[in-house]
Design a protein around this motif. Structure first.
Motif, PDB file in Angstrom:
ATOM      1  N   LYS A 274       0.818  -1.211   0.000  1.00  0.00           N
ATOM      2  CA  LYS A 274       0.000   0.000   0.000  1.00  0.00           C
ATOM      3  C   LYS A 274       0.854   1.263   0.000  1.00  0.00           C
ATOM      4  CE  LYS A 274      -3.997  -2.021   2.379  1.00  0.00           C
ATOM      5  NZ  LYS A 274      -4.797  -2.024   3.635  1.00  0.00           N
ATOM      6  N   ARG A 275       1.997   1.231   0.692  1.00  0.00           N
ATOM      7  CA  ARG A 275       2.786   2.439   0.905  1.00  0.00           C
ATOM      8  C   ARG A 275       3.894   2.641  -0.130  1.00  0.00           C
ATOM      9  NH1 ARG A 275       1.279   6.377   2.403  1.00  0.00           N
ATOM     10  NH2 ARG A 275       3.284   7.062   3.267  1.00  0.00           N
ATOM     11  N   ALA A 276       4.378   1.574  -0.747  1.00  0.00           N
ATOM     12  CA  ALA A 276       5.504   1.675  -1.685  1.00  0.00           C
ATOM     13  C   ALA A 276       4.994   1.931  -3.091  1.00  0.00           C
ATOM     14  CB  ALA A 276       6.361   0.413  -1.629  1.00  0.00           C
ATOM     15  N   TYR A 300       2.225   4.388  -9.750  1.00  0.00           N
ATOM     16  CA  TYR A 300       2.955   3.146  -9.964  1.00  0.00           C
ATOM     17  C   TYR A 300       3.182   2.477  -8.607  1.00  0.00           C
ATOM     18  CZ  TYR A 300       4.093   5.002 -14.591  1.00  0.00           C
ATOM     19  OH  TYR A 300       4.029   5.508 -15.862  1.00  0.00           O
ATOM     20  N   ALA A 301       2.863   1.188  -8.520  1.00  0.00           N
ATOM     21  CA  ALA A 301       3.114   0.422  -7.297  1.00  0.00           C
ATOM     22  C   ALA A 301       4.411  -0.374  -7.448  1.00  0.00           C
ATOM     23  CB  ALA A 301       1.964  -0.536  -7.022  1.00  0.00           C
ATOM     24  N   ALA A 302       5.232  -0.372  -6.406  1.00  0.00           N
ATOM     25  CA  ALA A 302       6.475  -1.141  -6.445  1.00  0.00           C
ATOM     26  C   ALA A 302       6.196  -2.628  -6.515  1.00  0.00           C
ATOM     27  CB  ALA A 302       7.323  -0.827  -5.221  1.00  0.00           C
ATOM     28  N   LEU A 303       5.077  -3.039  -5.926  1.00  0.00           N
ATOM     29  CA  LEU A 303       4.707  -4.454  -5.865  1.00  0.00           C
ATOM     30  C   LEU A 303       3.381  -4.652  -6.587  1.00  0.00           C
ATOM     31  CD1 LEU A 303       5.374  -4.881  -2.049  1.00  0.00           C
ATOM     32  CD2 LEU A 303       6.908  -5.638  -3.873  1.00  0.00           C
ATOM     33  N   PRO A 304       3.337  -5.464  -7.642  1.00  0.00           N
ATOM     34  CA  PRO A 304       2.055  -5.751  -8.289  1.00  0.00           C
ATOM     35  C   PRO A 304       1.038  -6.362  -7.333  1.00  0.00           C
ATOM     36  CG  PRO A 304       3.885  -6.460  -9.663  1.00  0.00           C
ATOM     37  CD  PRO A 304       4.464  -6.090  -8.337  1.00  0.00           C
TER      38      PRO A 304
END
Length: 356
Positions: A274-276, A300-304
């Protein structure tokens, strides 16, 4: 046992060093001369015939056999008991989703990070404590070094040739860590990724250099994890905006705060997911305004997904430190986990759900 490799008769170990260096067969450091007896010992320990084919490098069609890996394992300083982990790591690297050729030829300069899990760690003395990302023990040092030497000598991944790294990083010498499973209440990484917890496994990832963080001013899980998330956001701003696997290394001091508050790996992954994340407009703040264009509001999310975060319990017992290890090329190269000592031709194991 019949080996196919050429045997060179050399006067002594010092002559062997210069011979190997002059042929470009080293990583710049001294090697252990790979005598036939030492190579055979590795193969016998792993109960693997010399001509066992682990796979074929898909771009140039280079076959990778157990014998060639055993030669490089001896050169790197491996004992026979270390060799099964090398075999499993290379089997994982040959999976299509790892994108082996791209990871070893890119100008991005990544290295192959290897994470060890399961009982094998104790058997070979792989330590997940002090200096976990450095030379913490013999086993992780030589297993990681074997990966690099094998890339050089089997796939000809040499700087300026196939290896086009602009900078690279020290993980190209050795990049192997063991998870500290005994001093953690968390489910080990391999069990999270579908391997039975009582088995041993390796996870490989094409990775950038570690980015160390520190937060010794709080015991609140959310505040600790925000520091990790901020480091991921920094990587997205400064290096790559594309999401993929990230490795999060959590040493004991911070781990104790998280575990004491009842946070599981799945809770941590959900928070970081949620935060990255950043907006494309943030690139303008770090000198990349030219590529923002009309997409500044795009997020853009760091983690899909939370499952893309690989959380590893490792590190010394004191100090509010941790590390983020970023991916090389987002989802185009993904982390792969493989069991150690399991036939690579066997049907996949259905492990069922794993409780945390």
């Amino acid at each position: 046992m019949q080996l196919a490799s050429t045997v060179h008769e050399l006067a002594d170990p010092w002559v062997a060093q210069e011979f190997y260096h002059s042929n470009g067969w080293t990583d710049g450091l001294p090697i252990v001369p790979p005598t036939p007896e030492a190579v055979e010992a590795c193969l016998e320990w792993a109960m693997t015939p010399p001509d066992q084919l682990l796979g074929v490098e898909p771009v140039r069609g280079v076959p990778i056999t157990a014998e060639k890996l055993a030669v490089n394992a001896v050169m790197a300083g491996c004992l026979p008991m270390h060799f099964p982990a090398v075999l499993a790591a290379f089997a994982a690297m040959l999976q299509p989703e790892f994108l082996l050729h791209g990871a070893t030829s890119s100008t991005g300069g990544c290295a192959v990070a290897v994470i060890l899990n399961g009982p094998l760690r104790r058997e070979i003395g792989a330590v997940g404590g002090f200096n976990a990302l450095g030379n913490s023990d013999r086993a992780t040092a030589v297993i990681g070094r074997t990966i690099r030497l094998s890339l050089i000598n089997v796939l000809e991944v040499r700087p300026g040739g196939i290896d086009r790294s602009t900078l690279g990083h020290p993980g190209k010498f050795s990049y192997c860590i063991a998870e500290d499973e005994e001093d953690s209440t968390w489910v080990p990484l391999h069990a999270q990724r579908g391997v039975p917890p009582e088995a041993s496994a390796v996870t490989v990832m094409a990775a950038g250099a570690p980015r160390q963080i520190m937060n010794e001013w709080t015991t609140k899980p959310e505040e600790i994890l925000e520091t990790f998330a901020a480091e991921i956001r920094a990587n997205m701003r400064h290096y790559s905006i594309w999401g993929g696997n990230y490795i999060m290394v959590v040493p004991k001091q911070l781990r104790d705060h998280l575990q004491g508050a009842g946070w599981r790996k799945s809770d941590i992954a959900e928070f970081i997911w949620k935060r990255a994340r950043i907006r494309r407009s943030e690139w303008a703040e770090v000198g990349k305004a030219a590529v923002v264009r009309e997409e500044g509001d795009r997020e853009y999310a760091a983690l899909p997904s939370p499952e893309h975060l690989l959380i590893v319990a490792a590190g010394g017992p004191a100090g509010g430190f941790g590390a983020i290890i970023p991916p090389w090329l987002g989802l185009k190269s993904q982390a792969v986990t493989a069991p150690i000592g399991v036939c690579i031709d066997c049907e996949p194991i259905d492990c069922g759900p794993v409780a945390e």
